[in-house]
Scaffold this motif. Structure first.
Motif, short mmCIF file in Angstrom:
data_model
loop_
_atom_site.label_atom_id
_atom_site.label_comp_id
_atom_site.label_asym_id
_atom_site.label_seq_id
_atom_site.Cartn_x
_atom_site.Cartn_y
_atom_site.Cartn_z
N UNK A 190 1.24 -0.49 0.17
CA UNK A 190 -0.08 0.20 0.31
C UNK A 190 1.39 1.44 -0.10
N UNK A 191 0.04 2.50 -0.47
CA UNK A 191 1.32 3.46 -0.86
C UNK A 191 -0.03 4.56 0.32
N UNK A 192 0.48 5.87 1.20
CA UNK A 192 0.11 6.30 2.42
C UNK A 192 0.62 8.05 1.91
N UNK A 193 -0.24 9.02 1.77
CA UNK A 193 0.62 10.38 1.90
C UNK A 193 0.11 10.82 3.61
N UNK A 194 1.36 11.43 3.53
CA UNK A 194 1.51 12.12 4.84
C UNK A 194 1.45 13.70 5.02
N UNK A 195 0.91 14.06 5.37
CA UNK A 195 0.91 15.82 5.31
C UNK A 195 1.75 15.74 6.58
N UNK A 196 3.60 16.05 7.30
CA UNK A 196 3.59 16.25 8.67
C UNK A 196 3.34 17.63 9.29
N UNK A 197 3.20 17.77 10.86
CA UNK A 197 2.29 19.94 11.05
C UNK A 197 2.18 19.36 12.49
N UNK A 198 2.28 20.30 12.88
CA UNK A 198 1.90 20.42 13.92
C UNK A 198 0.39 19.56 14.73
N UNK A 199 -0.19 18.82 15.50
CA UNK A 199 -1.31 18.81 15.48
C UNK A 199 -1.91 18.30 17.13
N UNK A 200 -1.46 19.07 17.67
CA UNK A 200 -1.71 18.90 19.10
C UNK A 200 -1.01 17.65 19.88
N UNK A 201 -0.29 16.72 19.53
CA UNK A 201 0.28 16.27 20.39
C UNK A 201 1.94 16.07 20.18
N UNK A 202 3.07 15.74 20.27
CA UNK A 202 3.87 15.30 20.23
C UNK A 202 4.88 14.72 19.13
N UNK A 203 5.85 15.83 18.05
CA UNK A 203 6.36 15.50 16.99
C UNK A 203 5.19 16.47 16.06
N UNK A 204 5.42 15.50 14.83
CA UNK A 204 5.25 15.77 14.04
C UNK A 204 4.62 15.02 12.26
N UNK A 205 4.11 14.08 13.15
CA UNK A 205 3.90 13.27 12.67
C UNK A 205 2.58 11.91 13.45
N UNK A 206 3.10 12.10 14.78
CA UNK A 206 1.68 11.90 15.34
C UNK A 206 2.14 9.67 15.40
N UNK A 207 3.49 9.17 15.69
CA UNK A 207 3.61 8.04 14.94
C UNK A 207 4.53 7.70 15.65
N UNK A 208 5.32 6.56 16.08
CA UNK A 208 6.23 5.68 15.94
C UNK A 208 6.94 5.03 15.43
N UNK A 209 7.93 5.49 14.82
CA UNK A 209 8.95 4.45 13.94
C UNK A 209 10.12 3.65 14.81
N UNK A 210 10.67 2.59 14.48
CA UNK A 210 11.23 2.28 14.64
C UNK A 210 12.01 0.88 13.49
N UNK A 211 13.13 1.28 13.43
CA UNK A 211 13.85 -0.15 13.01
C UNK A 211 13.27 -1.20 12.90
N UNK A 212 13.54 -2.21 11.77
CA UNK A 212 13.02 -3.50 11.24
C UNK A 212 13.71 -4.62 10.84
N UNK A 213 14.23 -5.19 11.16
CA UNK A 213 14.91 -6.53 10.34
C UNK A 213 14.16 -7.74 10.75
N UNK A 214 14.08 -8.53 9.55
CA UNK A 214 13.16 -9.74 8.99
C UNK A 214 14.09 -10.00 9.62
#
Length: 311
Positions: free
Chosen positions: A279-303
């Motif tokens: 899938x492909x999603x388009x995210x517009x980062x910016x202030x939203x009332x919470x911490x950060x600009x995305x509002x999600x937590x991303x970590x490294x992944x290794x299969x």
């Protein structure tokens, strides 16, 4: 006749363009920090719907008796104030970086003007008489930079030593090593463009990530220009997000998501359990009332076999 790029231009324009690009990147991140800080201040200074005093930027969070104020969300106020202080510190450091970058850019501009002045003098200076070229059997003249004019490959030869072979001779028809290398990199990217390198392990509600449709457990195979080949321990993502926020541009994220299990359908069509769809999603980062600009937590992944994949 198209204007060729001279050695002087290449030696000056390369570092100068890099300095300008660095300044543009810093400026985009500056704008993103300032936008986030403005949103935080607006929230801290907003009067509650039920009336009363706002949380405030630096006002006490306790009442006259020393107890936490009961008219505001004290925890939220502390989180916002802490983030605002972090932004102010980062902004101060970034402004110093921008100031240093401006000084470097100005120095490159002065160097460029001096080098171009020397080039102009060399171009209008008188040239030596034509010489007979024993390699090509032609009469040739000298270019402004001392190379040979009028014959193929003359830009790799010295007019003062016509008997010498070209500086970088190559067999006719031989493939360019630069082109071959670029083609190999492109092929490697095309072949491995579905290799996940990060995973979304938290998505906060009402955030830009949530609005775009990112889900917990999504595997990221491409984040803007970042792939498993160049993300540099996710450092490139940390650079892409504030730049996109500062320029108000969406980030295209390519993900692999586990399909919703449908036992009746999957069994009938021999669909492997746990298969993921692209899938492909388009995210517009910016202030939203919470911490950060995305509002999600991303970590490294290794299969790897010893790592449990998020479900």
């Amino acid at each position: 006749m198209p204007t060729s790029v001279t050695p002087v231009q290449e030696s000056v324009d390369g570092p100068q363009n890099a300095a300008r690009e660095s300044l543009r990147s810093l400026d985009s991140r500056r704008k993103a920090l300032e936008a986030e800080a403005s949103a935080i201040v607006d929230e801290l200074m907003a009067v509650p719907d039920e009336g009363g005093n706002p949380m405030g930027v630096d006002t006490p969070l306790t009442d006259g008796d020393g107890y936490p104020r009961n008219d505001i969300d004290v925890y939220r106020a502390r989180v916002l104030r802490q983030r605002l202080n972090e932004i102010r510190t980062d902004h101060k450091a970034m402004m110093k970086q921008i100031e240093t970058g401006l000084v470097k850019a100005a120095a490159f501009s002065r160097t460029s003007a001096e080098e171009k002045g020397k080039e102009r003098e060399a171009r209008v200076a008188s040239k030596p008489k034509p010489k007979f070229d024993p390699i090509t059997g032609k009469w040739v003249t000298m270019n402004w930079d001392g190379t040979v004019a009028g014959v193929e490959g003359g830009d790799q030869r010295n007019f003062g030593h016509l008997e010498a072979p070209p500086i970088s001779a190559s067999a006719p028809g031989a493939p360019s090593s630069v082109g071959a290398t670029a083609a190999a990199v492109d092929a490697q990217e095309d072949e491995g463009n579905l290799v996940p390198f990060a995973v979304v392990d938290t998505v906060f509600p009402h955030s830009p990530a949530s609005a775009a449709g990112l889900h917990e457990g999504d595997l990221i195979v491409k984040f803007g220009a970042a792939t498993h080949l160049n993300h540099d321990d996710l450092k490139l993502l940390a650079q892409i997000v504030p730049e996109a926020a500062g320029n108000r541009k969406e980030i295209q994220i390519q993900i692999l998501r586990r399909r919703t299990v449908n036992h009746a359908h999957d069994a009938a069509h021999n669909v492997e359990a746990g298969v993921r769809e692209e899938l492909t999603v388009d995210v517009l980062p910016g202030p939203w009332g919470g911490r950060g600009l995305l509002g999600c937590h991303i970590k490294g992944y290794s299969d790897t076999p010893d790592r449990e994949e998020p479900s």
